[in-house]
Design a protein around this motif. Structure first.
Motif, mmCIF file in Angstrom:
data_model
loop_
_atom_site.group_PDB
_atom_site.id
_atom_site.type_symbol
_atom_site.label_atom_id
_atom_site.label_comp_id
_atom_site.label_asym_id
_atom_site.label_seq_id
_atom_site.Cartn_x
_atom_site.Cartn_y
_atom_site.Cartn_z
ATOM 1 N N LYS A 1 1.562 9.242 -5.985
ATOM 2 C CA LYS A 1 2.063 10.602 -5.771
ATOM 3 C C LYS A 1 3.041 10.999 -6.879
ATOM 4 O O LYS A 1 2.977 12.111 -7.413
ATOM 5 C CB LYS A 1 2.737 10.706 -4.405
ATOM 6 N N VAL B 1 0.835 -1.194 0.000
ATOM 7 C CA VAL B 1 0.000 0.000 0.000
ATOM 8 C C VAL B 1 0.875 1.252 0.000
ATOM 9 O O VAL B 1 0.604 2.223 -0.714
ATOM 10 C CB VAL B 1 -0.962 -0.018 1.222
ATOM 11 N N ASN B 2 1.937 1.217 0.809
ATOM 12 C CA ASN B 2 2.866 2.342 0.863
ATOM 13 C C ASN B 2 3.489 2.591 -0.514
ATOM 14 O O ASN B 2 3.615 3.733 -0.961
ATOM 15 C CB ASN B 2 3.935 2.073 1.932
ATOM 16 N N TYR B 3 3.876 1.527 -1.210
ATOM 17 C CA TYR B 3 4.456 1.624 -2.549
ATOM 18 C C TYR B 3 3.444 2.231 -3.516
ATOM 19 O O TYR B 3 3.773 3.091 -4.324
ATOM 20 C CB TYR B 3 4.907 0.240 -3.027
ATOM 21 N N GLN B 4 2.176 1.786 -3.440
ATOM 22 C CA GLN B 4 1.133 2.290 -4.321
ATOM 23 C C GLN B 4 0.886 3.788 -4.087
ATOM 24 O O GLN B 4 0.682 4.547 -5.039
ATOM 25 C CB GLN B 4 -0.163 1.497 -4.120
ATOM 26 N N LEU B 5 0.919 4.197 -2.826
ATOM 27 C CA LEU B 5 0.732 5.617 -2.520
ATOM 28 C C LEU B 5 1.875 6.464 -3.066
ATOM 29 O O LEU B 5 1.661 7.550 -3.611
ATOM 30 C CB LEU B 5 0.593 5.820 -1.010
ATOM 31 N N LYS B 6 3.115 5.955 -2.907
ATOM 32 C CA LYS B 6 4.275 6.673 -3.455
ATOM 33 C C LYS B 6 4.204 6.747 -4.978
ATOM 34 O O LYS B 6 4.497 7.788 -5.575
ATOM 35 C CB LYS B 6 5.568 5.991 -3.022
#
Length: 130
Positions: A10, A2-7
């Motif tokens: 962005k 999820v963190n990767y997808q958000l980055k």
């Protein structure tokens, strides 16, 4: 994940935002809104400016020179005639002056390509007025 997808989201947003910013800056500098019609009309305007400031190429210049040589030789009974030897320089000078006056240029090499065919016709039909 999820963190990767958000980055990634962005990064993509920033990339597209910058592209939109650059596009708006370009459109503003060119004075267009981004509509295809506006872009096409600007291209046509720029094309006209380029064509108005364009000159014939060296092959076209050589072609005019050859036509001029033939025309002067025809008017003076051939390149080996005494008349040619006596008057050819004067005829060439008058021909180029008349051509430049007709097309508003300082030398035949400055002719606009749009005038090339008309210049050929002018030389082929030219008669010296001494």
């Amino acid at each position: 994940l999820v963190n990767y997808q958000l980055k990634a989201a962005k990064a993509l947003h920033e990339a597209f935002f910058k592209a939109d910013e650059q596009k708006e800056t370009l459109f503003s500098e060119l004075g267009i809104t981004g509509e295809i019609h506006d872009i096409n009309s600007k291209i046509d305007e720029l094309k006209d400016i380029i064509l108005d400031n364009y000159t014939i190429n060296s092959r076209q210049a050589l072609s005019l020179l050859k036509i001029a040589r033939t025309r002067v030789a025809d008017l003076l009974d051939g390149v080996n005639s005494p008349t040619y030897k006596k008057l050819s320089r004067t005829y060439f000078k008058r021909l180029w002056i008349n051509l430049c006056d007709m097309f508003g240029v300082s030398t035949y090499k400055d002719l606009n390509p749009k005038d090339f065919t008309a210049a050929q016709r002018f030389i082929k039909n030219w008669i010296c007025n001494i």
